[in-house]
Design a protein around this motif. Structure first.
Motif, PDB file in Angstrom:
ATOM      1  N   GLY A 400       6.608 -25.632 -19.481  1.00 34.09           N
ATOM      2  CA  GLY A 400       6.453 -24.387 -20.214  1.00 34.09           C
ATOM      3  C   GLY A 400       6.427 -23.148 -19.346  1.00 34.09           C
ATOM      4  N   TYR A 420       7.014 -28.730 -23.789  1.00 32.92           N
ATOM      5  CA  TYR A 420       7.116 -27.288 -23.923  1.00 32.92           C
ATOM      6  C   TYR A 420       8.427 -26.732 -23.395  1.00 32.92           C
ATOM      7  N   ARG A 501       1.556 -22.927 -23.509  1.00 28.38           N
ATOM      8  CA  ARG A 501       0.463 -23.877 -23.361  1.00 28.38           C
ATOM      9  C   ARG A 501      -0.868 -23.192 -23.509  1.00 28.38           C
TER      10      ARG A 501
END
Length: 501
Positions: A400, A420, A501
């Motif tokens: 992410g 992610y 996140r």
């Protein structure tokens, strides 16, 4: 006139000066033997050694009195290995003084010469042994004669001591020759730090008997690499253009000298802009291995590196001193060949391959530090394009925060898109797992990848997965892969967000 006369007194018997008892014959013989042995030992100690170049090493050879014989090879400061090479009252000591940089570099530059190294070493040892024999004969004769002259103060027994010393040495040499066991090299006994060597490099017998074949196959693989570029011309769907940034991803070389030739060939054939090494370039991380890294300067492309669990801080410091090398360790991004790379060194240094408590946690903590640094750089408007860690478990922590993460360690290739959106690319072993490739039943392949990046978006467009056959195999395969978002008709996926996140 009477003449007076005097009569001299007759002296009595004079006591014998030689009244001291003569030593018994066995005492004289024991004394002579003691003089011979001590004088011979002193002679060997003072002048009985020769400096001999053996392959890429400079060594000192010496004969020493011994009850068991054999050969002892001292590799300071790592320890020693002992070979039951012969049974005689003399031992051959070989001290490895240093590695000659010129001869060692020649082997690194021309790994195919390893196939003839056995004959070269045998010739060097033979010449050194002959020189040592002549010098040792002179040393024991001079030593025993000199000590005999000092003890007996007469030339005859002194020369007898020298002759007896020469006879003993010649007899010992004949005994050593008669009991010589060339197979002793297959069953060495290690001491010091070298005591872990059998567990590090595997069974000595299998490596000695198969290493020559292994090296020949590695040399032939270099030839196969020249065919790879022709193979890629038939791969469809993605055609890199001159503006494409080409990244060669390598990992886990593990001291395989043939890897440099393969990497150099790939750099030339694919017109690589930058090489990324995700660690374990070394095997034990010792300073003695550092010279192995010198060819990196001449590979023809910048070299980006992170520390693996077999690479020490000394290894890292040495690489920082080489030209064209960028070492990543603190998570800060650096721009190389138009891409911004960020990485962190492996927190575990385990050359003994032990699984230490807390290893997984430390890897995750290192990955978390890298992810934090990546978020900070994105917030500052200077985001990284590629994150690098040795362990995949550490690389997973950056999910992410960056479009692409690279790792190694597993000795096999893998690719996945994490939760992610970050793509994790794990490289196989570009060194074919090093010497351990000859241990297993099935050989480990040599693996590397070419990653294609768009210069404008700095996003991964495609990658070529390259695999060369290992021991006993001379195959070369290339397969091209495209991310789903780059396949015809696909919708591009969104850029990973550092706040996801």
């Amino acid at each position: 006139m009477a003449r007076a006369t005097t009569t001299a007194a007759t002296p009595g018997p004079v006591p014998e000066l030689a009244a001291r008892p003569h030593p018994r014959p066995w005492v004289r013989a024991a004394g002579l033997v003691a003089v011979v042995l001590l004088g011979a030992w002193l002679g060997l100690l003072v002048v009985g050694n020769v400096r001999v170049p053996v392959g890429p090493m400079n060594t000192t050879m010496t004969l020493r009195p011994s009850l068991t014989g054999g050969t002892k090879i001292n590799v300071s400061p790592l320890g020693a290995l002992e070979l039951q090479s012969h049974h005689a009252p003399v031992r051959l000591d070989v001290n490895v003084d240093q590695l000659d940089p010129d001869r060692a570099q020649a082997l690194v530059d021309h790994p195919e010469r390893l196939s003839g190294l056995q004959q070269e070493v045998a010739h060097d040892v033979e010449q050194g042994t002959l020189d040592l024999a002549v010098r040792s004969c002179a040393a024991v004769v001079v030593g025993a004669t000199a000590l005999g002259l000092a003890v007996y103060r007469r030339p005859r027994p002194a020369l007898g001591a020298g002759g007896l010393a020469l006879t003993l040495l010649v007899t010992s040499g004949g005994t050593a020759y008669a009991t010589w066991n060339p197979d002793s090299v297959l069953e060495p006994r290690f001491s010091g730090l070298l005591s872990s060597a059998p567990s590090l490099v595997g069974n000595a017998r299998s490596i000695v008997t198969e290493f020559d074949v292994y090296q020949q196959e590695l040399a032939r693989l270099v030839t196969n690499v020249t065919k790879l570029y022709d193979v890629t011309s038939t791969l469809p769907a993605y055609q890199p253009d001159p503006s494409t940034i080409r990244v060669l991803h390598v990992s886990d070389i593990h001291l395989n000298p043939a890897s440099w030739k393969i990497i150099g060939s790939l750099v030339r054939q694919y017109q690589v802009n930058v090489i990324v090494d995700s660690g374990d370039t070394m095997d034990h991380g010792t300073a003695a291995e550092n010279g192995f890294l010198d060819p990196i300067e001449d590979l023809g492309a910048p070299y980006v590196w992170v520390r693996g669990n077999h690479d020490s801080l000394a290894t890292q410091k040495y690489l920082q001193g080489l030209k064209n090398v960028t070492v990543l360790d603190d998570g800060k991004a650096k721009t190389v060949a138009g891409l911004r790379f960020a990485g962190i060194g492996d927190p575990q240094y385990t050359p003994d391959r032990d699984k230490k408590p807390g290893a997984d946690a430390s890897e995750e903590l290192a990955g978390a530090r890298l992810a934090s640094a990546l978020r900070d750089q994105t917030a500052a408007g200077t985001p990284a394009d590629v994150a690098i860690a040795h362990e995949p478990s550490a690389a997973r922590e950056v999910d992410g925060t960056v479009p692409l993460a690279l790792a190694g360690h597993l000795h096999h290739e893998d690719m996945e898109v994490m939760k992610y959106g970050t793509r994790l690319r794990t490289e196989g072993s570009t060194g074919g797992s090093g010497l351990r490739a000859v241990e297993g039943k099935h050989p480990d392949p040599i693996q590397a990848s070419i990653l294609y990046f768009d210069r404008g978006t700095r996003r991964l467009q495609a990658w070529d997965q390259i695999e060369l056959g290992g021991l006993g195999l001379t195959t070369a395969e290339v397969s091209r892969h495209l991310p789903k978002e780059n396949q015809p008709g696909a919708t591009p996926s969104p850029t990973p967000s550092p706040t996801a996140r």
